[in-house]
Design a protein around this motif. Structure first.
Motif, mmCIF file in Angstrom:
data_model
loop_
_atom_site.group_PDB
_atom_site.id
_atom_site.type_symbol
_atom_site.label_atom_id
_atom_site.label_comp_id
_atom_site.label_asym_id
_atom_site.label_seq_id
_atom_site.Cartn_x
_atom_site.Cartn_y
_atom_site.Cartn_z
ATOM 1 N N LEU A 91 0.803 -1.218 0.000
ATOM 2 C CA LEU A 91 0.000 0.000 0.000
ATOM 3 C C LEU A 91 0.841 1.275 0.000
ATOM 4 O O LEU A 91 0.505 2.231 -0.706
ATOM 5 N N PRO A 92 1.944 1.354 0.774
ATOM 6 C CA PRO A 92 2.771 2.567 0.701
ATOM 7 C C PRO A 92 3.294 2.834 -0.711
ATOM 8 O O PRO A 92 3.345 3.989 -1.148
ATOM 9 N N PHE A 93 3.659 1.762 -1.442
ATOM 10 C CA PHE A 93 4.131 1.939 -2.818
ATOM 11 C C PHE A 93 3.010 2.467 -3.708
ATOM 12 O O PHE A 93 3.209 3.400 -4.499
ATOM 13 N N LEU A 94 1.818 1.884 -3.589
ATOM 14 C CA LEU A 94 0.690 2.321 -4.407
ATOM 15 C C LEU A 94 0.385 3.794 -4.170
ATOM 16 O O LEU A 94 0.116 4.553 -5.112
ATOM 17 N N GLU A 95 0.446 4.211 -2.918
ATOM 18 C CA GLU A 95 0.165 5.613 -2.605
ATOM 19 C C GLU A 95 1.252 6.528 -3.180
ATOM 20 O O GLU A 95 0.978 7.665 -3.572
ATOM 21 N N SER A 96 2.485 6.006 -3.272
ATOM 22 C CA SER A 96 3.604 6.845 -3.729
ATOM 23 C C SER A 96 3.585 7.097 -5.235
ATOM 24 O O SER A 96 4.240 8.029 -5.708
ATOM 25 N N ILE A 97 2.871 6.267 -6.013
ATOM 26 C CA ILE A 97 2.907 6.428 -7.474
ATOM 27 C C ILE A 97 1.683 7.170 -8.014
ATOM 28 O O ILE A 97 1.442 7.183 -9.216
ATOM 29 N N GLY A 98 0.922 7.784 -7.114
ATOM 30 C CA GLY A 98 -0.160 8.656 -7.557
ATOM 31 C C GLY A 98 -1.361 7.928 -8.137
ATOM 32 O O GLY A 98 -1.885 8.323 -9.198
ATOM 33 N N ILE A 99 -1.817 6.880 -7.467
ATOM 34 C CA ILE A 99 -2.997 6.130 -7.921
ATOM 35 C C ILE A 99 -4.211 7.059 -7.970
ATOM 36 O O ILE A 99 -4.462 7.827 -7.035
ATOM 37 N N THR A 100 -4.957 6.974 -9.075
ATOM 38 C CA THR A 100 -6.142 7.819 -9.237
ATOM 39 C C THR A 100 -7.446 7.027 -9.098
ATOM 40 O O THR A 100 -8.520 7.615 -8.994
#
Length: 541
Positions: free
Chosen positions: A510-519
């Motif tokens: 989840l931290p990675f997903l949040e870091s790549i700007g999920i829309t």
């Protein structure tokens, strides 16, 4: 004798001569140790050497106690029963025979003192969240994440003195990770864990940092390691500034000394030409001046050389982990353009996507859900690797899919040759120039794909897909942070920041997903794909 691991003068190279470890000295005692380092530093290789799966070229590995090893990529025969995977099938069969009245001596010999093995197995499965899995089920009926936990359960049942874990949270969903954290926290023997999972590394007692073939120890969990490293790096950067100033000073002093010596030589030559002193005196004075000048010059040159050496040492202490650079102008997708349509899709193994699902423009979609929910099946169906049971998917732009197992690479080919397969129209120079942006520079591009570490293999596979012709305007990644160290996760984040196409990422990180700007967030749950809010992503235990 207490359990321990001692590696002395340990060296290892791949068959093609690529060195991995050279004269490594390291020892692990009781407690939980986190082994960290950049991809390719030799972490997984070291665990394999300790486990006896690889043979060192030189040096020794001594282990006091029984070793249990959980490899990075767990593969279990899908035809095995769960009790066979746990290693208790023979004892269990003997127990059942005795319970049925068969008192043959061989049954008692097989059981030994392990009369409660079935109860222990069920209890261990329950502790790892696998209580729903019957011992008579086959491995083919469980998910990839569950198979990792089954392999861990098999190790825990053996009660080894030394436990080696290589990226154990790969493929594990949020629930399974929590179970694994509990197992790690309660471990009382020797444990060495290689991981990029920050939460897992917060459970260790000490960190061993493997870098450039040497190990530096840090007490405490990963957060303490980060703080200590930050302090070290600040000090190292200050030392670089001091050393740079010293080099400049020594250069100025050398130039000043050379100017003074030149003036003295000119003055001596003038006196000689004017013959104001006896010739023998002037000759002696000239020789003495030459000796003095030479000594003075050598002294300043030595000071400058020492200053440069200190600068080199200071610079070497500063970590400079390069970043992946992606510059793909043809991947841009205009806002509003439809890139993918999924319509009334029924997947193998029961999952489905009802109605019409459209992806438009440069959307960044996170696909989340429990292990075995169907995320990978959905991506493979969209990529055309699996036929749907019903419905259809249509990609309206060039699409590329990077699977968990990174099997897009041919292990017999070099990194450059693998990339060239995806871009047959590109020249060798063009391929190598692009590969340099993915940190495969010079001879590294000629390294065999089979010898790459997990993170390097991911980088090579990502390069192959990103540089493919035509350039991908829809990129799908399945658990991309598996096998990546912290630096590589940052590199991947940077690379995806500069990617201008549409992105679909299946991940439990989840931290990675949040870091790549999920829309946009999509949850695969109970066989259905649902759109959810970001707040609902951290689905509760």
């Amino acid at each position: 004798m207490s359990a321990s691991i001692t590696c002395t003068a340990l060296s290892f190279s791949w068959p093609d001569g690529t060195p991995v470890l050279d004269d490594l000295q390291i020892a692990f005692g009781s407690g939980r140790s986190g082994l960290v380092g950049i991809n390719g530093s030799g972490k997984s290789t070291l665990l394999k050497l300790i486990a006896g799966e690889l043979t060192p070229a030189d040096g020794t590995v001594r282990v006091a106690g029984e070793v249990g090893y959980l490899p990075q990529n767990v593969t279990l025969d899908t035809g095995l029963r769960v009790d066979q995977a746990l290693g208790i099938a023979a004892v269990r069969a003997a127990l059942h025979a005795i319970e049925a009245g068969d008192v043959a001596e061989e049954h008692f010999a097989t059981v030994g003192d392990d009369w409660d093995v079935e109860e222990r197995a069920l209890a261990t499965l329950g502790e790892l969240g696998l209580g729903h899995i019957d011992l008579d089920r086959t491995i083919g009926e469980v998910s990839g994440g569950e198979s990792v936990l089954l392999r861990l359960a098999a190790l825990l049942l053996r009660r080894p003195d030394v436990l080696l874990l290589d990226e154990p949270t790969n493929n594990l969903d949020v629930y399974a990770r929590r179970r694994l954290y509990d197992a790690v926290a309660s471990w009382s023997g020797v444990m060495v864990v290689v991981s990029h999972d920050r939460e897992l590394l917060e459970l260790v007692d000490q960190i061993a940092d493997l870098r450039s073939g040497e190990v530096t120890w840090y007490g405490g969990p990963y957060s303490a390691y980060e703080e200590a490293l930050e302090t070290e790096q600040e000090a190292a950067e200050r030392m670089v500034r001091v050393a740079e100033a010293d080099v400049k000073k020594q250069k100025r002093d050398l130039v000043d000394a050379q100017v003074k010596m030149a003036r003295r030589r000119r003055y001596g030559q003038k006196m000689f030409e004017q013959k104001r002193e006896p010739k023998i005196v002037m000759g002696a004075r000239k020789r003495a001046a030459q000796v003095s000048s030479g000594k003075h010059r050598i002294m300043h040159e030595e000071k400058l050389a020492d200053a440069k050496e200190r600068l080199d040492g200071a610079v070497e202490a500063v970590r400079d982990d390069d970043e992946i650079r992606v510059d793909l102008p043809y991947t841009a997708v205009p806002p509003g353009r439809t890139v993918l349509t999924v319509m009334d899709l029924e997947l193998k193994y029961g999952a489905r996507v009802g109605g019409v699902l459209d992806l438009r423009g440069p959307e960044r979609v996170a696909l989340v859900g429990r292990n075995g929910s169907g995320k990978t099946t959905l991506l493979r169906t969209i990529a055309g690797e699996l036929e749907p049971v019903a419905g259809e998917t249509t990609a309206h732009v060039p699409l590329r899919f990077l699977p968990q197992r990174l099997d897009v690479l041919d292990g017999d080919l070099t990194v450059a040759e693998n990339v060239a397969r995806f871009a047959p129209g590109a020249t060798n120079n063009h391929v190598r120039a692009r590969l340099a942006r993915f940190l495969f520079k010079g001879a590294r591009a000629d390294q065999s794909a089979a010898t790459l570490s997990g993170g390097e293999r991911f980088r090579a596979a990502l390069a192959a897909l990103m540089l493919a012709e035509p350039a991908p305007q829809l990129l799908m990644l399945d658990e991309p942070t598996n096998n990546l160290d912290m630096a590589s996760v940052r590199q991947l984040t940077t690379a995806l920041e500069s990617y201008e196409g549409a992105l679909v990422v299946a991940s439990h990180d989840l931290p990675f997903l949040e870091s790549i700007g999920i829309t946009r967030w999509l949850l695969m749950e109970e066989g259905e794909l649902k759109e959810i809010t970001p707040e609902a992503v951290g689905y509760p235990a």
